[in-house]
Design an enzyme around this catalytic site. Structure first.
Site, PDB file in Angstrom:
ATOM      1  CB  ALA A  12     -19.596 -59.017   9.206  1.00 23.31           C
ATOM      2  N   GLY A 183     -14.689 -58.428  12.285  1.00 22.24           N
ATOM      3  CA  GLY A 183     -15.719 -57.544  13.227  1.00 22.24           C
ATOM      4  C   GLY A 183     -16.441 -56.377  12.642  1.00 22.24           C
ATOM      5  CE  LYS A 184     -12.841 -53.228  11.555  1.00 23.12           C
ATOM      6  NZ  LYS A 184     -12.091 -53.976  11.776  1.00 23.12           N
ATOM      7  CB  ALA A 185     -20.447 -53.070   8.285  1.00 24.68           C
ATOM      8  CG  LEU A 186     -19.594 -57.176   3.736  1.00 23.64           C
ATOM      9  CD1 LEU A 186     -20.700 -57.645   3.444  1.00 23.64           C
ATOM     10  CD2 LEU A 186     -19.215 -56.274   2.198  1.00 23.64           C
TER      11      LEU A 186
END
Ligand SMILES: Cc1ncc(COP(=O)(O)O)c(C=O)c1O
Length: 399
Positions: A12, A183-186
């Protein structure tokens, strides 16, 4: 060692403007944290929101709070195939893990096993349904199975911004949490968000949170440096460099035996100042790539997908199951050499984790084991270009 364009498996992106906003946030202190929290409350439509140092810190604090809320209930039902931080948080909270095997079609819980586990005769404190890779799991059905008093903790660590039936993931259980890891959405370098509409849970969360320390100056400085490293090295043109440094362990799944429980820092809240625009922009970009992978997966018989192909779910990695183990190993090895960002899922089920194995002696979770053997994931993050997708599909065509 590969030198050249290498796609990170998940990302992200953090920009220099975000880091400058983070530094400004440091000067604003508590005001910055309150701003981020109020915006999140409005976005999720929840009464309570709490910000902590990581997703595992969020889950640990939730479990500690629930333990105080429902004394005598000690067992926590978790998926047998999930992020290793989940069992680590249950142990950290001093609770007992009950594993539930998976459904090989959906990557959710095996319904039959869950239903029998949830008849816990007052022992089950909570169940943690997880939106693995962002694939929405059936919270409504799990609620119907749970006996009165069992709490639903929604693990939306990988699903911030995702929706199911028009409702926001993370807000479907009694209490939910998100991760703001890299490594997440945000991402805010690290970070965790807790949301709930239940006043009784919020009251106990508040009590636990009052005990947490704030980030020190040095810890904030480390976060700023980590933010700069992510800004510079997550881009595919430079990712090969950190990837080739073995001690960074990029791409390795580690069990976090120790981790700190802290408040989120005002640097992290400041770094998230443009979060709403970013989440929507990233979501649109990821969906475009998910569609490309769906299209590709539909044309090949080598791999299996785990969601209804009629939907375009908001995924953070696109999972595929490859039953032929030789083929899977060849694809992974070759993709690694070519820097394509194709990675295995978690290396084993929770009952095989070295540090916790003794808790699950003689227990077997065949579907979770199969998933660990068969899953590979394709990158879908906003740094993946359509040209990258073409490169990967061309590469995969030789199989
Ligand atoms: C499903 C799941 N739960 C919990 C966590 C823990 O989040 P964090 O890495 O922010 O501690 C993660 C992180 O990868 C996750 O994927």
């Amino acid at each position: 060692m590969r030198i050249g364009r290498s796609i990170p498996p998940a990302a992200a992106p953090i920009s220099l403007v975000d880091i400058l906003n983070g530094i400004r946030g440091l000067f604003n202190g508590q005001r910055e944290i309150e701003r981020f929290r109020d915006e999140l409350k409005q976005y999720f439509g929840v009464k309570h929101c709490f910000l902590v140092s990581s997703g595992k810190a969020a889950l640990t604090v939730i479990l500690q709070a629930l333990k105080e809320l429902s004394p005598g209930r000690e067992e926590v039902v978790i998926p047998a195939y999930t992020c290793y931080s989940v069992p680590a948080a249950v142990i950290r909270a001093g609770l007992k893990i009950r594993l539930c095997d998976m459904d090989s079609r959906t990557l959710g819980f095996d319904r039959k096993m869950l239903s029998s586990l949830l008849k816990g005769e007052g022992r089950i404190l909570c169940v943690i349904p997880t939106h693995l890779f962002g694939i929405p799991c059936e919270i409504g059905r799990i609620r119907q199975m749970a006996e009165a008093g069992t709490i639903l903790v929604e693990d939306a660590a990988q699903a911030m911004g995702g929706e199911y039936g028009g409702q926001k993931l993370g807000c479907l259980g009694d209490v939910g949490f998100f991760s703001l890891g890299r490594g997440k959405a945000l991402s805010t370098v690290e970070g965790g968000i807790i949301v709930t509409n239940r006043d009784d849970i919020a009251k106990h969360l508040q009590t636990r949170l009052q005990m947490l320390p704030h980030c020190t100056f040095i810890e904030n400085l480390v976060l700023v440096i980590q933010g700069l490293i992510l800004w510079l090295f997550m881009r595919p043109s430079l990712f090969w460099l950190p990837k080739s440094i073995p001690f960074l362990g990029l791409g390795k799944t580690l069990y976090p035996s120790t981790f700190t429980l802290k408040y989120m820092s005002s640097f992290q809240a400041g770094l998230a100042r443009r979060w709403l625009g970013k989440i929507n922009e990233f979501k649109r970009a990821r969906k475009e790539i998910v569609m490309c992978w769906q299209d590709f997966a539909g044309k090949t018989r080598a791999g299996r997908i785990f969601h209804n192909p009629g939907n375009v779910p908001d995924l953070i990695r696109f999972p595929i199951g490859i039953a032929d183990s030789r083929l899977r190993t060849e694809i992974l090895d070759d993709a690694e050499r070519s820097g394509l960002g194709i990675m295995p899922g978690y290396p084993g089920p929770v009952n095989h984790i070295e540090q916790t194995r003794k808790l699950f002696l003689n227990q077997e979770y065949p579907v979770a084991e199969k998933m660990a053997r068969e899953l590979i994931t394709f990158p879908v993050h906003p740094l993946v270009t359509v040209k990258d997708v073409r490169r990967v599909t061309k590469f995969l065509k030789k199989w």
